[in-house]
Design an enzyme around this catalytic site. Structure first.
Site: not given
Ligand code: IMP
Ligand code: MG
Length: 178
Positions: A104, A154
């Site tokens: 990320d 997610v």
């Protein structure tokens, strides 16, 4: 944000399996001269991915785990990384594959790689199941990426939101509802 959410399917279990098989072929070819690859799963999010990936690798492997923490139960990276559980084995002089669930901001992977590099592996590469390029704040990169995804939170296939949804067979995006 409220507590109620639904999970919209983003990547099907079938698509994940096909991609894992393709990644394993590339990784097996790349490390074909290695006598025993040390595959390091970053806990806990990579546990299903590493289980599927190593079964597709056409190489002798050793499996080890490392747990680094940066998120707690939050959705945002704290940008501080601590080792909560270290490897059991030595990696000096060894060929190493680090297996991560999601890159990320990149802080987790960057810090983990810095720590592991001080132990002098012979070669160290990274395979990440998911990558969020739009979120990157560091220069870290995985050699192999399963899927580039948009800036969505997610879950599934080992990945959690506040320790839930790891057991979903597919990968889904969290959507908050009233
Ligand atoms: P980074 O340090 O910001 O790159 O964050 C990496 C870690 O944060 C990953 O290993 C995941 O454990 C967690 N993470 C990042 N994005 C998500 C997400 O969308 N869902 C669940 N966990 C995530
Ligand atoms: Mg993680």
């Amino acid at each position: 944000m409220g507590e109620n959410y639904v999970v919209d399917e983003l990547i099907s279990a079938k698509a994940v399996a096909a991609r894992v098989e393709a990644l394993a072929k590339e990784i097996s070819a790349y490390f074909r001269d290695t006598d025993k690859l040390v595959v390091i799963g970053l806990l806990r999010g990579s546990f299903i991915f590493i289980a599927d990936l190593v079964r597709e690798l056409d190489l002798p492997v050793e499996v080890d785990f490392l747990e680094a923490s940066s998120y707690g139960d939050a959705m945002e990276s704290s940008r501080e990384v601590r080792i909560l559980k270290d490897l059991r084995g030595e990696i000096a002089g060894r060929d190493v594959l680090v297996v991560e669930d999601i890159v990320d901001t990149g802080y987790t992977l960057k810090h983990v790689l810095e720590i592991l590099a001080t132990r002098h592996p012979r070669r160290m590469e990274v395979c990440a199941l998911l990558n969020k390029p739009s979120r990157r704040e560091t220069d870290v990169a995985a050699k192999w990426v399963g899927f580039d995804i948009p800036d969505e939170f997610v879950v599934g296939y080992g990945i959690d939101y506040a320790q839930r949804n790891r057991n979903l067979p597919h990968i889904g995006a969290v959507r908050f509802v009233e």
